[in-house]
Design a protein around this motif. Structure first.
Motif, PDB file in Angstrom:
ATOM      1  N   TYR A  26       0.826  -1.219   0.000  1.00  0.00           N
ATOM      2  CA  TYR A  26       0.000   0.000   0.000  1.00  0.00           C
ATOM      3  C   TYR A  26       0.856   1.263   0.000  1.00  0.00           C
ATOM      4  O   TYR A  26       0.375   2.360  -0.248  1.00  0.00           O
ATOM      5  N   GLN A  62       9.707   2.564   9.260  1.00  0.00           N
ATOM      6  CA  GLN A  62       8.256   2.724   9.425  1.00  0.00           C
ATOM      7  C   GLN A  62       7.831   2.817  10.900  1.00  0.00           C
ATOM      8  O   GLN A  62       8.368   3.624  11.611  1.00  0.00           O
ATOM      9  N   SER A  63       6.938   1.944  11.361  1.00  0.00           N
ATOM     10  CA  SER A  63       6.362   2.128  12.695  1.00  0.00           C
ATOM     11  C   SER A  63       7.357   1.956  13.845  1.00  0.00           C
ATOM     12  O   SER A  63       7.019   2.296  14.987  1.00  0.00           O
ATOM     13  N   PHE A  94      -3.017  -2.070  12.940  1.00  0.00           N
ATOM     14  CA  PHE A  94      -2.308  -0.800  13.161  1.00  0.00           C
ATOM     15  C   PHE A  94      -3.047   0.415  12.616  1.00  0.00           C
ATOM     16  O   PHE A  94      -2.921   1.509  13.128  1.00  0.00           O
ATOM     17  N   ASN A 113      -1.518   3.548  14.590  1.00  0.00           N
ATOM     18  CA  ASN A 113      -1.325   4.793  13.828  1.00  0.00           C
ATOM     19  C   ASN A 113      -1.996   5.989  14.495  1.00  0.00           C
ATOM     20  O   ASN A 113      -1.413   7.075  14.566  1.00  0.00           O
ATOM     21  N   GLU A 157       4.119   7.406   0.471  1.00  0.00           N
ATOM     22  CA  GLU A 157       3.052   7.190   1.452  1.00  0.00           C
ATOM     23  C   GLU A 157       2.042   8.343   1.445  1.00  0.00           C
ATOM     24  O   GLU A 157       0.836   8.110   1.603  1.00  0.00           O
ATOM     25  N   ASN A 164      -4.713   7.037   6.944  1.00  0.00           N
ATOM     26  CA  ASN A 164      -4.122   7.897   7.967  1.00  0.00           C
ATOM     27  C   ASN A 164      -4.717   9.303   7.916  1.00  0.00           C
ATOM     28  O   ASN A 164      -4.900   9.943   8.953  1.00  0.00           O
ATOM     29  N   TYR A 188       4.205  13.017  10.372  1.00  0.00           N
ATOM     30  CA  TYR A 188       4.053  11.570  10.625  1.00  0.00           C
ATOM     31  C   TYR A 188       4.647  10.741   9.474  1.00  0.00           C
ATOM     32  O   TYR A 188       5.384   9.782   9.697  1.00  0.00           O
ATOM     33  N   CYS A 192       7.971   8.173   9.666  1.00  0.00           N
ATOM     34  CA  CYS A 192       7.867   6.763   9.258  1.00  0.00           C
ATOM     35  C   CYS A 192       8.883   6.419   8.168  1.00  0.00           C
ATOM     36  O   CYS A 192       9.194   5.256   7.952  1.00  0.00           O
ATOM     37  N   TYR A 240       0.537  -4.689  17.531  1.00  0.00           N
ATOM     38  CA  TYR A 240      -0.894  -4.518  17.262  1.00  0.00           C
ATOM     39  C   TYR A 240      -1.683  -5.729  17.750  1.00  0.00           C
ATOM     40  O   TYR A 240      -1.508  -6.142  18.902  1.00  0.00           O
ATOM     41  N   GLY A 257       7.735  -2.830  12.111  1.00  0.00           N
ATOM     42  CA  GLY A 257       7.399  -1.816  11.106  1.00  0.00           C
ATOM     43  C   GLY A 257       7.016  -2.520   9.817  1.00  0.00           C
ATOM     44  O   GLY A 257       7.467  -3.641   9.551  1.00  0.00           O
ATOM     45  N   ILE A 258       6.215  -1.839   9.024  1.00  0.00           N
ATOM     46  CA  ILE A 258       5.681  -2.423   7.804  1.00  0.00           C
ATOM     47  C   ILE A 258       6.760  -2.605   6.724  1.00  0.00           C
ATOM     48  O   ILE A 258       6.561  -3.313   5.735  1.00  0.00           O
TER      49      ILE A 258
HETATM   50  N1  GLN Z   1       3.673   4.466   7.787  1.00  0.00           N
HETATM   51  C1  GLN Z   1       2.896   3.286   8.010  1.00  0.00           C
HETATM   52  C2  GLN Z   1       1.419   3.625   8.097  1.00  0.00           C
HETATM   53  O1  GLN Z   1       1.076   4.591   8.688  1.00  0.00           O
HETATM   54  C3  GLN Z   1       3.365   2.626   9.279  1.00  0.00           C
HETATM   55  C4  GLN Z   1       2.617   1.370   9.578  1.00  0.00           C
HETATM   56  C5  GLN Z   1       3.473   0.277  10.161  1.00  0.00           C
HETATM   57  O2  GLN Z   1       4.701   0.265  10.015  1.00  0.00           O
HETATM   58  N2  GLN Z   1       2.825  -0.706  10.748  1.00  0.00           N
HETATM   59  O3  GLN Z   1       0.593   2.944   7.569  1.00  0.00           O
END
Ligand code: GLN
Length: 304
Positions: A26, A62-63, A94, A113, A157, A164, A188, A192, A240, A257-258
């Motif tokens: 995504y 990322q997260s 998340f 998030n 993103e 988000n 944000y 990330c 999560y 993190g994703i």
């Molecule tokens: N930047 C990603 C988001 O907001 C972070 C999500 C993640 O790493 N789980 O969707």
């Protein structure tokens, strides 16, 4: 404890298992990363370091960055931050919106998030130049002036971050976002997009294994109590709706993190970072989870 031997053995074992899962798609830029990458790095509080595989290659954390933004907000404002978000596991994914309405726009915890977006709002209010000042904090933590955001990843993103955007605007409607949502979201998405190697990540997170003090120069970043609490949140909310499973199988506080990274902390002993981009259904690295499960099983060490 011979961490090197155990890590090398488990690395080979997990490297060869049939890979389940898929890279995140995504965020279009993330799907371009070679999903065969697999790296591990451990850093201990008594200065032992060991890495294997692609541990020196940068990836999108990322997260995992949510732990760093929480650390900075907690350092700056102390307990006041908990007026705007909770400390309970959400049991939801998340990027879920489902509890926000019932909870009047107060996110359950800082690692979903919604919670990380509230923390971003707090930092946007309190930092003069949020993007630069946060990066400065991360660079100080790591003693590494080269750490940086990826403009490509954050732009990618931003172009697809509709959930988000919805989460942020929904919380704004409850009065729990004080700044302009687009400013908060820009910050944000930037945080990330931080990029690091497993080696940089495990070294940076060592302060959370060391009671809130950096190991290299003993500089205090968080109080002992704040460090304990962030570890507690990583344990209960870091994965999560898979946080229980991670505690059950690995038995360490951690954050995923994703981008396929996971960092885990053994308080008073080490920080370990794992990276493998293919994710399971809950959005956590498939091989990363498998590796850490085998690692704590073979080393017979966990917080429990
Ligand atoms: N930047 C990603 C988001 O907001 C972070 C999500 C993640 O790493 N789980 O969707």
């Amino acid at each position: 404890m011979n961490y090197k031997h155990i890590i090398a053995e488990v690395y080979q074992e997990v490297k060869n298992i049939e890979e389940k899962g898929q890279s995140a798609s995504y965020i279009p830029e993330l799907s371009k990363v070679n999903s065969e990458n697999f790296g591990i790095h451990i850093s201990t509080v008594d200065n032992f370091d060991f890495g294997i595989g692609n541990y020196n290659e940068k990836f999108s954390i990322q997260s995992i960055a949510k732990v760093l933004s929480l650390s900075l907000a907690y350092k700056l404002l102390g307990e006041k931050i908990w007026e705007r978000l909770g400390v309970e596991p959400s049991g939801t994914s998340f990027n879920s919106l489902v509890q926000l309405e019932v909870d009047n726009g107060i996110p359950r915890n800082p690692f979903i998030n919604a919670g990380a977006i509230v923390i971003s709002d707090i930092l946007v209010s309190h930092l003069e130049n949020p993007k630069e000042d946060f990066l400065e904090f991360v660079r100080t933590l790591s003693d590494n002036p080269d750490l940086s955001y990826s403009d490509k990843i954050s732009a990618s993103e931003k172009s697809t971050g509709h959930r988000n955007i919805a989460i942020c605007n929904f919380m704004k409607s409850y009065g729990n976002i004080l700044n302009d949502p687009s400013e908060v979201l820009d910050f944000y998405f930037d945080l990330c997009s931080l990029e690091m190697t497993c080696k940089e990540l495990s070294k940076l997170f060592l302060f959370l294994a060391n009671g809130g003090c950096k190991v290299v120069d003993n500089k205090r970043i968080l109080t002992k109590s704040q460090s304990k609490r962030i570890n507690a949140l990583m344990q209960t909310c870091g994965f999560y709706d898979e946080s229980g499973e991670f505690a059950f199988k690995v038995g360490l506080p951690g954050k995923s993190g994703i981008g396929g990274g996971i960092v885990a902390i053994h308080p008073n002993q080490y920080a370990i970072a794992v990276w493998s981009p293919k994710l399971n259904k809950k959005g956590n690295s498939y091989k990363g989870m498998r590796f850490l499960e085998e690692f704590t099983t073979k080393s017979e060490q966990s917080i429990f």
